[in-house]
Design a protein around this motif. Structure first.
Motif, PDB file in Angstrom:
ATOM      1  N   ARG A   1       0.830  -1.217   0.000  1.00  0.00           N
ATOM      2  CA  ARG A   1       0.000   0.000   0.000  1.00  0.00           C
ATOM      3  C   ARG A   1       0.861   1.263   0.000  1.00  0.00           C
ATOM      4  O   ARG A   1       0.629   2.188  -0.792  1.00  0.00           O
TER       5      ARG A   1
ATOM      6  N   ASP B   1       2.691   1.821  -3.288  1.00  0.00           N
ATOM      7  CA  ASP B   1       1.786   2.379  -4.299  1.00  0.00           C
ATOM      8  C   ASP B   1       1.556   3.861  -4.048  1.00  0.00           C
ATOM      9  O   ASP B   1       1.554   4.673  -4.996  1.00  0.00           O
ATOM     10  N   ARG B   2       1.374   4.239  -2.805  1.00  0.00           N
ATOM     11  CA  ARG B   2       1.153   5.646  -2.472  1.00  0.00           C
ATOM     12  C   ARG B   2       2.403   6.480  -2.801  1.00  0.00           C
ATOM     13  O   ARG B   2       2.301   7.618  -3.291  1.00  0.00           O
TER      14      ARG B   2
ATOM     15  N   GLN C   1       4.502   5.941  -5.136  1.00  0.00           N
ATOM     16  CA  GLN C   1       4.623   6.102  -6.586  1.00  0.00           C
ATOM     17  C   GLN C   1       3.636   7.129  -7.136  1.00  0.00           C
ATOM     18  O   GLN C   1       3.802   7.616  -8.265  1.00  0.00           O
ATOM     19  N   HIS C   2       2.623   7.445  -6.347  1.00  0.00           N
ATOM     20  CA  HIS C   2       1.598   8.350  -6.857  1.00  0.00           C
ATOM     21  C   HIS C   2       1.533   9.679  -6.096  1.00  0.00           C
ATOM     22  O   HIS C   2       0.544  10.393  -6.199  1.00  0.00           O
TER      23      HIS C   2
END
Length: 245
Positions: free
Chosen positions: A81, A84-85, A87-88
């Motif tokens: 999680r 992913d955060r 990377q964004h």
């Protein structure tokens, strides 16, 4: 208690059969396989207890391993999680916070995996212990089966005689009045297997005491259908022409 002399004499037949049954039971108990089988039974009981403890230790280790695996899964989910955060997001502050958390999670996962390895070894060791105990139980069961087969073969003739003797006992017991039979059984239970004895030449066949004095006079005065007892051993005294009264 009253009982005809004939019924009282039937007790001697019944006692003879009961004595033979005791002798046969002793023979069965004295077979050479009896002692080793008793020892094996004790060993099996001890091994069963040891196995229960070993199973408990194995289940505890498996439960701990399951818990650790669950904890690792939770940490990996959080890593996925946060990755992913990371990377964004374009926020420097968020990036720094996420990177710090990811480093902490990585350390946590490493520690948990190290613990997993230790507990996995415990599980494997516990499984080896249980397997070893199961081999012991199998060896005992095999030895028991072999000894039981030998015992059964040796006891075959004794068993056949015992079954026939038990059938004979049922026939004789059925011919004894219920009240007298119950009294005989009571005396037999208290008299080490002997409930009735022949009074021969004024001597009790149960305890070998010779009646004299008032004891002898009391038996002499008793009616033929009186059920009398030995004043010494309390067994039923069966009077016949051999009693010497």
């Amino acid at each position: 208690m009253k009982a005809t002399p004939a019924d009282q004499q039937e007790l001697l037949r019944l006692q003879s059969i009961d004595t033979r049954l005791q002798q046969l039971a002793h023979k069965l108990g004295a077979l050479p396989q009896t002692a080793p089988l008793a020892e094996l039974a004790q060993r099996e009981t001890a091994v069963r207890g040891t196995r229960a403890e070993a199973i408990g230790a194995l289940e505890d280790a498996r439960s701990e391993l399951t818990r650790l695996e669950s904890d690792v899964a939770v940490v990996e989910a959080r890593i996925a999680r946060d990755t992913d955060r990371l990377q964004h997001t374009s926020s420097v502050k968020d990036v720094q916070a996420l990177e710090a958390e990811l480093a902490s999670l990585a350390k946590r996962r490493s520690d948990l995996e190290d613990q997993e390895l230790v507990v996995m070894e415990r599980v494997e060791d516990a499984e080896v212990v249980v397997s070893s105990i199961d081999l012991q139980r199998a060896a005992i069961e095999s030895e028991v089966a072999e000894l039981e087969a030998e015992r059964d073969a040796a006891a075959g003739g004794i068993g056949v005689e015992r079954e026939q003797t038990e059938r004979d006992r049922e026939v004789v017991a059925a011919g004894v009045p219920a009240e007298l039979l119950a009294f005989y059984e009571q005396r037999r239970a208290r008299g080490a297997g002997v409930g009735a004895a022949l009074l021969r030449q004024r001597t009790c066949g149960g305890c070998t005491m010779t009646l004299t004095g008032s004891d002898l006079e009391q038996v002499r005065r008793s009616a033929p259908d009186d059920v009398v007892q030995c004043p010494e051993c309390d067994r039923i005294l069966v009077r016949t022409d051999e009693s010497g009264l």
